[in-house]
Enzyme design. Structure first.
Site, PDB file in Angstrom:
ATOM      1  CB  CYS A   2      -1.077  -0.137   0.926  1.00  0.00           C
ATOM      2  SG  CYS A   2      -1.446  -1.528   1.438  1.00  0.00           S
ATOM      3  NE  ARG A  47      -6.110  -4.459   1.605  1.00  0.00           N
ATOM      4  CZ  ARG A  47      -7.252  -5.568   1.721  1.00  0.00           C
ATOM      5  NH1 ARG A  47      -8.708  -4.963   1.010  1.00  0.00           N
ATOM      6  NH2 ARG A  47      -6.563  -5.810   2.191  1.00  0.00           N
ATOM      7  CB  ILE A  51      -2.409 -10.389   3.049  1.00  0.00           C
ATOM      8  CG1 ILE A  51      -1.586 -11.105   2.791  1.00  0.00           C
ATOM      9  CG2 ILE A  51      -3.306 -11.790   5.065  1.00  0.00           C
ATOM     10  CD1 ILE A  51      -0.133 -11.642   4.071  1.00  0.00           C
ATOM     11  CB  VAL A 257      13.073  -7.562 -19.295  1.00  0.00           C
ATOM     12  CG1 VAL A 257      10.983  -7.087 -18.859  1.00  0.00           C
ATOM     13  CG2 VAL A 257      13.659  -6.239 -18.215  1.00  0.00           C
TER      14      VAL A 257
END
Length: 510
Positions: A2, A47, A51, A257
């Site tokens: 977050c 957020r 979990i 990449v």
């Protein structure tokens, strides 16, 4: 994962809202702004649900306390059992912070195992803290008589603050008790003591590493892995694949990449085939670099040449992974723990100096490679996890003599070859996971192995109009792009992560 903002003794919900919107890329699933009743606090949170996705919204408000947190608490299930599961109102791992604080234990924060930054407020008190190595960011600014906390520097851009500083890793601020350094990195061992059982040391390292990877894969969403084809990311991916197999799950999704035909892409394909992962790759060009350079620098919050160079392939890897998963494992930390940089060769005959240098460099990661990984992955709303920086793994790795990490020759060989090998004990511990030629593959920096350096030459020519762009001109271009991206670029540059002269070397391979 977050992003958050907290205002203390400022009381401006509109300001908190405008600040959180600047870092909303860190959490696109939900954005909330809330106040604590009868307290001088405003909290804003964005957020990314990893979990407790159903009921883990933040800020978490209970009774007369409010919490915002960024990161993951990997031992949250154990803490629930110890603290009493009935006391919990959500499935969020972050809620454990609140209950540990309520326990009143003097060193309650030391029981948190994971990567985190948080701010917790009561009606007359505020507590802010950061994980041991500063994997997750946390900044503090003064606004008049109050404070403002935020996950990224850009949240403060255009805000009338008096000063900005990063809360140091392993540090807690308590408005009642002041500052505490609650964690100190254990100092590294140096010489190989007579009678040391090298095989047992390697075997135990393997077990600790396997436990770390399994722990850092805990999530309610699928976790993938970056795979550059270098030693560190290959080891993590190989172990993660075994974890998924043991859990009865499908192949691990891996992401690589590079430019067409680059060493990293070729090596990653070989690793993916060997471990049986579900592999994805993206081939980028000089045009891609030119188009994304401004975006990289804005989100990186630094114009440092080495950081920018390594952030470019990280961006493409993050975009590739985010199309499939919300979280990935990465190999950051292995070079600092096990002597993986080229400049470490200078210490090959002085294990004590090497151990000291490794300990020092662990303490600087938050402002360099960990800043790069956090900012660039979160720019794409992707959570990056670093199992090598698990606390138990750090403790064990630091107890291994530096003489086993960087060796002029194989410590077990009968005859000396004179060749210096980085991360020797890590290679030995994981030799059975990968093909021999990959285990002992020589190190390449991420920006070199991926082909970024060559592609960047073309990108810089397009952006500057010059046939040749030296390092000074490259740095000047990056600083100009950063200044153009911010209202108050001096604040950003004052706090920007840089490879200063003490760090000696550019970014790691994985």
């Amino acid at each position: 994962m977050c992003g958050f903002v907290c205002l203390w003794n400022v009381g401006d919900e509109e300001l908190a809202g405008s600040m959180i919107r600047k870092i909303a890329h860190r959490g696109p699933d939900a954005v909330e702004v809330a106040t604590l009743e009868n307290a001088p606090v405003v909290m804003a949170h964005c957020r990314l649900s990893i979990i407790g996705p159903e009921d883990g919204a933040q800020p978490i408000y209970q009774s007369s306390e409010m919490l915002i947190a960024n990161g993951e608490i990997y031992n949250h299930r154990d803490l629930r059992a110890i603290l009493g599961a009935s006391a919990f109102e959500t499935q969020s791992d972050s809620e454990t912070i609140l209950h540990l604080f309520r326990s009143g234990e003097a060193r309650w924060i030391s029981r948190l195992d994971g990567m985190f930054a948080f701010v917790l407020a009561t009606r007359n008190r505020i507590v802010a803290a950061r994980d041991p190595l500063g994997i997750k960011p946390l900044y503090l600014a003064r606004i008049g008589e109050g404070y403002a906390f935020a996950s990224e520097l850009k949240a403060f851009d255009g805000v009338a603050v008096e000063s900005i500083e990063a809360i140091p890793p392993g540090t807690l601020y308590d408005s009642e008790a002041g500052w505490r350094q609650w964690y100190r990195t254990p100092h590294g061992a140096a010489e190989l003591e007579p009678g040391t059982d090298i095989d047992r040391t390697a075997a135990e390292l393997r077990l600790v590493l396997e436990e770390a990877v399994a722990k850092w894969m805990v999530a309610d969403v699928e976790v993938g892995a970056f795979l550059s084809g270098g030693l560190d990311s290959s080891i993590i991916a190989a172990i993660a694949q075994r974890v998924r197999t043991d859990q009865g799950k499908g192949p691990l999704k891996t992401f690589s990449v590079g430019t067409e035909g680059s060493p990293d892409l070729l090596a990653a394909r070989m690793v993916a085939e060997h471990i049986g992962s579900d592999h994805r790759e993206y081939v980028f060009t000089a045009e891609d670099l030119a188009e994304n350079l401004r975006h990289v620098i804005y989100h990186l919050e630094s114009a440092d040449v080495d950081l920018v160079r390594s952030a470019i392939p990280t961006l493409f890897a993050a975009r590739l992974a985010r199309a499939e998963v919300k979280a990935v494992l990465t190999g950051e930390g292995a070079d600092e723990l096990f002597a993986g940089y080229t400049y470490h060769h200078e210490y090959v005959d002085d294990p004590r100096a090497l151990a000291d240098e490794l300990t020092r460099s662990l303490g600087t990661m938050h402002n360099i490679n960990l800043q790069r990984v956090d900012r660039v992955t979160m720019a794409e709303s992707l959570e990056a996890r670093t199992p090598f920086l698990d606390r138990e793994l750090i403790d064990f790795a630091q107890s291994i003599p530096a003489a086993l990490k960087l060796c002029r020759t194989d410590p077990e060989a009968e005859e000396a070859t004179g060749e210096t090998t980085e991360k020797w004990i890590l290679r030995k511990a994981c030799a059975d996971l990968l093909p021999t030629r990959l285990v002992w593959r020589k190190k390449a920096q991420f920006d070199e192995g991926s082909g970024t350096v060559d592609a960047l030459t073309g990108a810089l020519q397009r952006l500057t109009g010059f046939d040749e762009v030296d390092r000074a001109a490259e740095g000047a271009l990056y600083e100009r792009l950063l200044r153009e991206a911010y209202q108050d670029p001096e604040r950003i540059l004052e706090n920007a992560g840089t490879w200063d002269s003490a760090d000696r070397v550019a970014v790691p391979a994985d």
